[in-house]
Design an enzyme around this catalytic site. Sequence first.
Site, mmCIF file in Angstrom:
data_model
loop_
_atom_site.group_PDB
_atom_site.id
_atom_site.type_symbol
_atom_site.label_atom_id
_atom_site.label_comp_id
_atom_site.label_asym_id
_atom_site.label_seq_id
_atom_site.Cartn_x
_atom_site.Cartn_y
_atom_site.Cartn_z
ATOM 1 N N ASP A 11 0.882 -1.169 0.000
ATOM 2 C CA ASP A 11 0.000 0.000 0.000
ATOM 3 C C ASP A 11 0.920 1.219 0.000
ATOM 4 O OD1 ASP A 11 -2.444 -1.364 0.102
ATOM 5 O OD2 ASP A 11 -2.294 -1.606 2.267
ATOM 6 N N ASP A 130 -13.617 -3.283 -1.707
ATOM 7 C CA ASP A 130 -13.489 -3.062 -0.266
ATOM 8 C C ASP A 130 -14.876 -3.275 0.312
ATOM 9 O OD1 ASP A 130 -10.804 -2.378 -0.559
ATOM 10 O OD2 ASP A 130 -11.283 -0.269 -0.920
#
Length: 252
Positions: A11, A130
């Site tokens: 990330d 998500d």
Amino acid sequence: MLTKRIIPCLDIKDGRTVKGVNFEQLRDAGDPIELAALYAQQGADELVFLDITATIEKRKTLSELVNKIAHRINIPFTVGGGIKTEADVSMLLQNGADKISINTAAFIDPSIIHRFAKNFGSQCVVLAIDTKLEADGNWYVYLNGGRQKTDSLTTEWAKKAVDLGVGEILLTSMNHDGTKQGFALDITATLSSQLSVPIIASGGGGSAAHFYDVFTQGKADAALAASIFHYKEVAIPDLKKYLQQKGISIRI
């Protein structure tokens, strides 16, 4: 039998690898180029790079950093963050990405899934979802790095995306993200059973046993993790040996 895949995730924020809990409290986890090279060397099956603030900051993914990472690894490389057009995809593929990951942009305009699949092939298009389990017992889709809830059920959006040409789904449970308490086995198994494309489980990997659970009970095709690899809590070679000994088909 297809081998199961272990995928470290980088990330990226401001050019550094970061990691949080439930998508919040981000902290530095190191240099992405060095981490990528290490994971490839250790036997990771693939690598995922997510520019986690590209969409919110309304900018393109960091193609220069993608290029530097691509030159240090010899495994399939998926890149996501701020991808909206064919030109964005072309730029990333030219800089060394093998697959691209789309999330918010695809939800807002699902036609880009069909266009990307047509122009670059379904195998190149990964849909990142998500998802969060709400009080009503349903898993809902969230956008903009987990900041925006939608009324869409995860299973319905995933089915629609596969019909449009998505080749793989990267499913991240926001409830489990960074907790190291185990993956979301139920929603992972549901999607794995209902869909014809591979499901990558993400969020909650904290021990070797959690990976075994997500491959057996969760029926996942691949498992993605970040913290446990970045902070050297579980080494990829050890994890793969453990899974092989437990009867999981894995590339050693």
